[in-house]
Design an enzyme around this catalytic site. Sequence first.
Site, PDB file in Angstrom:
ATOM      1  N   ARG A 104      10.134  -2.972  12.396  1.00  0.00           N
ATOM      2  CA  ARG A 104       8.899  -2.374  12.901  1.00  0.00           C
ATOM      3  C   ARG A 104       8.358  -3.219  14.044  1.00  0.00           C
ATOM      4  O   ARG A 104       8.405  -4.436  14.013  1.00  0.00           O
ATOM      5  CB  ARG A 104       7.839  -2.314  11.786  1.00  0.00           C
ATOM      6  CG  ARG A 104       7.906  -1.052  10.973  1.00  0.00           C
ATOM      7  CD  ARG A 104       6.989  -1.080   9.795  1.00  0.00           C
ATOM      8  NE  ARG A 104       5.618  -1.479  10.083  1.00  0.00           N
ATOM      9  CZ  ARG A 104       4.587  -1.151   9.322  1.00  0.00           C
ATOM     10  NH1 ARG A 104       4.774  -0.382   8.270  1.00  0.00           N
ATOM     11  NH2 ARG A 104       3.376  -1.565   9.596  1.00  0.00           N
ATOM     12  N   ARG A 146      10.302  -7.876   5.490  1.00  0.00           N
ATOM     13  CA  ARG A 146      10.388  -6.457   5.848  1.00  0.00           C
ATOM     14  C   ARG A 146      10.802  -6.299   7.316  1.00  0.00           C
ATOM     15  O   ARG A 146      11.538  -5.381   7.664  1.00  0.00           O
ATOM     16  CB  ARG A 146       9.034  -5.779   5.605  1.00  0.00           C
ATOM     17  CG  ARG A 146       9.035  -4.302   5.956  1.00  0.00           C
ATOM     18  CD  ARG A 146       7.787  -3.599   5.504  1.00  0.00           C
ATOM     19  NE  ARG A 146       6.690  -3.752   6.446  1.00  0.00           N
ATOM     20  CZ  ARG A 146       5.455  -3.298   6.239  1.00  0.00           C
ATOM     21  NH1 ARG A 146       5.153  -2.685   5.116  1.00  0.00           N
ATOM     22  NH2 ARG A 146       4.514  -3.452   7.141  1.00  0.00           N
ATOM     23  N   ARG A 159     -10.142   3.083   8.076  1.00  0.00           N
ATOM     24  CA  ARG A 159      -9.891   1.651   8.169  1.00  0.00           C
ATOM     25  C   ARG A 159     -11.098   0.904   8.702  1.00  0.00           C
ATOM     26  O   ARG A 159     -11.086  -0.323   8.748  1.00  0.00           O
ATOM     27  CB  ARG A 159      -8.748   1.442   9.171  1.00  0.00           C
ATOM     28  CG  ARG A 159      -7.463   0.982   8.583  1.00  0.00           C
ATOM     29  CD  ARG A 159      -6.474   0.890   9.726  1.00  0.00           C
ATOM     30  NE  ARG A 159      -5.359   0.043   9.405  1.00  0.00           N
ATOM     31  CZ  ARG A 159      -4.269   0.450   8.774  1.00  0.00           C
ATOM     32  NH1 ARG A 159      -4.180   1.687   8.340  1.00  0.00           N
ATOM     33  NH2 ARG A 159      -3.282  -0.383   8.561  1.00  0.00           N
ATOM     34  N   ARG A 218      -3.034  -8.696  12.664  1.00  0.00           N
ATOM     35  CA  ARG A 218      -3.379  -7.536  11.834  1.00  0.00           C
ATOM     36  C   ARG A 218      -4.194  -7.960  10.612  1.00  0.00           C
ATOM     37  O   ARG A 218      -5.095  -7.255  10.185  1.00  0.00           O
ATOM     38  CB  ARG A 218      -2.105  -6.798  11.390  1.00  0.00           C
ATOM     39  CG  ARG A 218      -1.545  -5.908  12.493  1.00  0.00           C
ATOM     40  CD  ARG A 218      -0.091  -5.586  12.266  1.00  0.00           C
ATOM     41  NE  ARG A 218       0.135  -4.824  11.062  1.00  0.00           N
ATOM     42  CZ  ARG A 218       1.267  -4.862  10.349  1.00  0.00           C
ATOM     43  NH1 ARG A 218       2.257  -5.650  10.719  1.00  0.00           N
ATOM     44  NH2 ARG A 218       1.391  -4.126   9.276  1.00  0.00           N
ATOM     45  N   LYS A 230       0.805  -1.209   0.000  1.00  0.00           N
ATOM     46  CA  LYS A 230       0.000   0.000   0.000  1.00  0.00           C
ATOM     47  C   LYS A 230       0.846   1.272   0.000  1.00  0.00           C
ATOM     48  O   LYS A 230       0.598   2.175  -0.797  1.00  0.00           O
ATOM     49  CB  LYS A 230      -0.842  -0.033   1.285  1.00  0.00           C
ATOM     50  CG  LYS A 230      -2.152   0.628   1.273  1.00  0.00           C
ATOM     51  CD  LYS A 230      -2.999   0.160   2.463  1.00  0.00           C
ATOM     52  CE  LYS A 230      -2.292  -0.041   3.769  1.00  0.00           C
ATOM     53  NZ  LYS A 230      -1.939   1.190   4.494  1.00  0.00           N
TER      54      LYS A 230
HETATM   55  P1  ADP Z   1      -0.207  -1.694   7.378  1.00  0.00           P
HETATM   56  O1  ADP Z   1      -1.245  -1.343   6.375  1.00  0.00           O
HETATM   57  O2  ADP Z   1       0.935  -2.436   6.801  1.00  0.00           O
HETATM   58  O3  ADP Z   1      -0.788  -2.347   8.582  1.00  0.00           O
HETATM   59  P2  ADP Z   1       0.031   1.100   8.255  1.00  0.00           P
HETATM   60  O4  ADP Z   1       1.287   1.860   8.181  1.00  0.00           O
HETATM   61  O5  ADP Z   1      -1.085   1.555   7.391  1.00  0.00           O
HETATM   62  O6  ADP Z   1       0.489  -0.378   7.891  1.00  0.00           O
HETATM   63  O7  ADP Z   1      -0.487   1.034   9.763  1.00  0.00           O
HETATM   64  C1  ADP Z   1       0.312   0.543  10.804  1.00  0.00           C
HETATM   65  C2  ADP Z   1      -0.492   0.472  12.096  1.00  0.00           C
HETATM   66  O8  ADP Z   1      -0.872   1.812  12.493  1.00  0.00           O
HETATM   67  C3  ADP Z   1      -1.828  -0.284  11.999  1.00  0.00           C
HETATM   68  O9  ADP Z   1      -1.681  -1.676  12.177  1.00  0.00           O
HETATM   69  C4  ADP Z   1      -2.616   0.379  13.136  1.00  0.00           C
HETATM   70  O10 ADP Z   1      -2.258  -0.136  14.387  1.00  0.00           O
HETATM   71  C5  ADP Z   1      -2.176   1.821  13.084  1.00  0.00           C
HETATM   72  N1  ADP Z   1      -3.095   2.594  12.230  1.00  0.00           N
HETATM   73  C6  ADP Z   1      -2.816   3.101  11.002  1.00  0.00           C
HETATM   74  N2  ADP Z   1      -3.891   3.729  10.488  1.00  0.00           N
HETATM   75  C7  ADP Z   1      -4.890   3.612  11.400  1.00  0.00           C
HETATM   76  C8  ADP Z   1      -6.240   4.006  11.448  1.00  0.00           C
HETATM   77  N3  ADP Z   1      -6.820   4.648  10.426  1.00  0.00           N
HETATM   78  N4  ADP Z   1      -6.966   3.717  12.551  1.00  0.00           N
HETATM   79  C9  ADP Z   1      -6.421   3.058  13.569  1.00  0.00           C
HETATM   80  N5  ADP Z   1      -5.155   2.625  13.587  1.00  0.00           N
HETATM   81  C10 ADP Z   1      -4.380   2.891  12.521  1.00  0.00           C
END
Ligand code: ADP
Length: 201
Positions: free
Chosen positions: A141, A135, A96, A152, A21
Amino acid sequence: MIATEKKAPLVLILGAPGAGKGTQAERIAQFLNVPSISTGAIFRQNIKEETELGKRANEFISKGEFVPDSVTNPMVAARLEAPDVDNGCLLDGYPRTVEQAHYLRDALASKGKEIDLVLEIVTNQEEVIARLLKRAEIEHRADDNEEVIRHRMEVYREMTEPMATYYADQDKLVQVDGMGTIDEVWARIEKALLDAGFARN
Ligand code: ADP
């Protein structure tokens, strides 16, 4: 508003963890010439800088949980107030959940705006887990170990898939095959953007 003014594109990208993404989000933002707003990136930056927001977010992120809406929604709303968003933006990782999508709809509606297009990158779960474990070795991370990754994925299916349906019901969802190289996936996304009426900007 001037009648000839070009509409500012508001595009959203979603995909399961590890779907690639972030990489594609950067390309879309470049293509549309709009800023990319990534909630994950904002949280990671805050965690790195050990801000109060970062500390709070990390409690959830390290467990593979979502950061509560009480934190995330106002953070995004504030970001959407910045002048660079006037010409549109690409949202990566937000909304999300259906609740966040409703919040965003209301926040945008108050400015006479709405989401134009939602791109979902569709991936194969096992291949993506392998990608994420790779990764994890490189980026370290906190949310990239196998147990947290699987959690997740589950959260994505439970919370985010229904949100994709919410946009599908409004004819805004376009699903893109996320398997293959970055360039192959990008070619599909570019076609989806062009088909939706967005030109390179
Ligand atoms: P990925 O899509 O690989 O999980 P992101 O960088 O989009 O990675 O998000 C990493 C983490 O940040 C998520 O697993 C969540 O815990 C938190 N996060 C990101 N965006 C949101 C959101 N819109 N609402 C709640 N938590 C979020």
